[in-house]
Design a protein around this motif. Structure first.
Motif, PDB file in Angstrom:
ATOM      1  N   ASN A  30       0.953  -1.220   0.189  1.00  0.00           N
ATOM      2  CA  ASN A  30      -0.084  -0.079  -0.129  1.00  0.00           C
ATOM      3  C   ASN A  30       0.852   1.045  -0.079  1.00  0.00           C
ATOM      4  O   ASN A  30       1.073   1.765   1.081  1.00  0.00           O
ATOM      5  CB  ASN A  30      -0.774   0.011   1.328  1.00  0.00           C
ATOM      6  CG  ASN A  30      -0.331  -0.253   2.570  1.00  0.00           C
ATOM      7  OD1 ASN A  30       0.936  -0.544   2.495  1.00  0.00           O
ATOM      8  ND2 ASN A  30      -0.911   0.205   3.423  1.00  0.00           N
ATOM      9  N   CYS A  31       1.395   1.593  -0.983  1.00  0.00           N
ATOM     10  CA  CYS A  31       2.343   2.813  -1.101  1.00  0.00           C
ATOM     11  C   CYS A  31       2.387   3.195  -2.603  1.00  0.00           C
ATOM     12  O   CYS A  31       1.974   2.656  -3.431  1.00  0.00           O
ATOM     13  CB  CYS A  31       3.879   2.228  -0.832  1.00  0.00           C
ATOM     14  SG  CYS A  31       4.421   1.023  -1.887  1.00  0.00           S
ATOM     15  N   VAL A  32       3.029   4.527  -2.560  1.00  0.00           N
ATOM     16  CA  VAL A  32       3.236   5.356  -3.587  1.00  0.00           C
ATOM     17  C   VAL A  32       4.851   4.754  -4.352  1.00  0.00           C
ATOM     18  O   VAL A  32       5.709   4.772  -3.498  1.00  0.00           O
ATOM     19  CB  VAL A  32       3.046   6.701  -3.504  1.00  0.00           C
ATOM     20  CG1 VAL A  32       3.531   7.520  -4.713  1.00  0.00           C
ATOM     21  CG2 VAL A  32       1.889   7.219  -2.997  1.00  0.00           C
ATOM     22  N   GLU A  33       5.000   4.688  -5.682  1.00  0.00           N
ATOM     23  CA  GLU A  33       6.243   4.422  -6.287  1.00  0.00           C
ATOM     24  C   GLU A  33       6.532   5.622  -7.134  1.00  0.00           C
ATOM     25  O   GLU A  33       5.571   6.200  -7.745  1.00  0.00           O
ATOM     26  CB  GLU A  33       6.203   3.305  -6.886  1.00  0.00           C
ATOM     27  CG  GLU A  33       5.796   1.812  -6.191  1.00  0.00           C
ATOM     28  CD  GLU A  33       5.896   0.574  -6.902  1.00  0.00           C
ATOM     29  OE1 GLU A  33       6.360  -0.273  -6.580  1.00  0.00           O
ATOM     30  OE2 GLU A  33       5.192   0.493  -7.970  1.00  0.00           O
ATOM     31  N   VAL A  34       7.603   6.083  -7.317  1.00  0.00           N
ATOM     32  CA  VAL A  34       8.134   6.943  -8.196  1.00  0.00           C
ATOM     33  C   VAL A  34       9.323   6.463  -9.013  1.00  0.00           C
ATOM     34  O   VAL A  34      10.103   5.548  -8.794  1.00  0.00           O
ATOM     35  CB  VAL A  34       8.664   8.408  -7.518  1.00  0.00           C
ATOM     36  CG1 VAL A  34       7.346   9.071  -6.426  1.00  0.00           C
ATOM     37  CG2 VAL A  34       9.597   7.968  -6.438  1.00  0.00           C
ATOM     38  N   ALA A  35       9.507   7.079 -10.209  1.00  0.00           N
ATOM     39  CA  ALA A  35      10.476   6.843 -11.107  1.00  0.00           C
ATOM     40  C   ALA A  35      10.893   8.147 -11.841  1.00  0.00           C
ATOM     41  O   ALA A  35      10.064   9.006 -12.268  1.00  0.00           O
ATOM     42  CB  ALA A  35      10.044   5.787 -12.155  1.00  0.00           C
ATOM     43  N   ALA A  36      12.220   8.257 -11.832  1.00  0.00           N
ATOM     44  CA  ALA A  36      12.776   9.380 -12.774  1.00  0.00           C
ATOM     45  C   ALA A  36      12.984   8.995 -14.115  1.00  0.00           C
ATOM     46  O   ALA A  36      13.401   8.052 -14.422  1.00  0.00           O
ATOM     47  CB  ALA A  36      14.095   9.791 -12.315  1.00  0.00           C
ATOM     48  N   LEU A  37      12.288   9.752 -15.020  1.00  0.00           N
ATOM     49  CA  LEU A  37      12.281   9.493 -16.583  1.00  0.00           C
ATOM     50  C   LEU A  37      13.542  10.263 -17.074  1.00  0.00           C
ATOM     51  O   LEU A  37      13.924  11.294 -16.658  1.00  0.00           O
ATOM     52  CB  LEU A  37      11.065   9.926 -16.954  1.00  0.00           C
ATOM     53  CG  LEU A  37       9.770   9.268 -16.072  1.00  0.00           C
ATOM     54  CD1 LEU A  37       8.385   9.602 -16.849  1.00  0.00           C
ATOM     55  CD2 LEU A  37       9.774   7.613 -16.184  1.00  0.00           C
ATOM     56  N   ASP A  38      13.866   9.730 -18.273  1.00  0.00           N
ATOM     57  CA  ASP A  38      14.796  10.197 -19.092  1.00  0.00           C
ATOM     58  C   ASP A  38      14.546  11.706 -19.366  1.00  0.00           C
ATOM     59  O   ASP A  38      15.336  12.586 -19.765  1.00  0.00           O
ATOM     60  CB  ASP A  38      15.192   9.557 -20.249  1.00  0.00           C
ATOM     61  CG  ASP A  38      15.851   8.215 -19.849  1.00  0.00           C
ATOM     62  OD1 ASP A  38      16.417   8.050 -18.667  1.00  0.00           O
ATOM     63  OD2 ASP A  38      15.925   7.407 -20.837  1.00  0.00           O
TER      64      ASP A  38
END
Length: 79
Positions: A30-38
């Motif tokens: 039960n969480c938020v995930e983040v990703a840095a995009l190019d």
């Protein structure tokens, strides 16, 4: 972003993204995930629906949100 405003995208377009979540997240996902995009954007998704849509934010928008969270601006959501 090349002049386009994108606010969300599908999981298929983010298949190479390196997703991260907080070490404070629960074991049941039960969480938020983040990703840095190019492209310089930051994608945010719900870990319970990894194939669902992701919201896209600029780094400046995410920096403002993180600064607010650190300052306690959102603590009232947890009551």
């Amino acid at each position: 972003m090349h002049g386009e405003l994108r606010t969300s995208t599908s999981a298929a377009l983010l298949s190479d993204a390196q997703w991260r979540r907080s070490r404070h997240s629960g074991a049941i996902g039960n969480c938020v995930e983040v990703a840095a995009l190019d492209e310089g954007e930051v994608a945010v998704r719900n870990s319970r629906d990894p194939q669902g849509p992701a919201l896209l934010y600029t780094r400046a928008e995410m920096a403002a949100f993180v600064a607010g969270a650190k300052d306690g601006e959102f603590d009232d959501f947890l009551r």
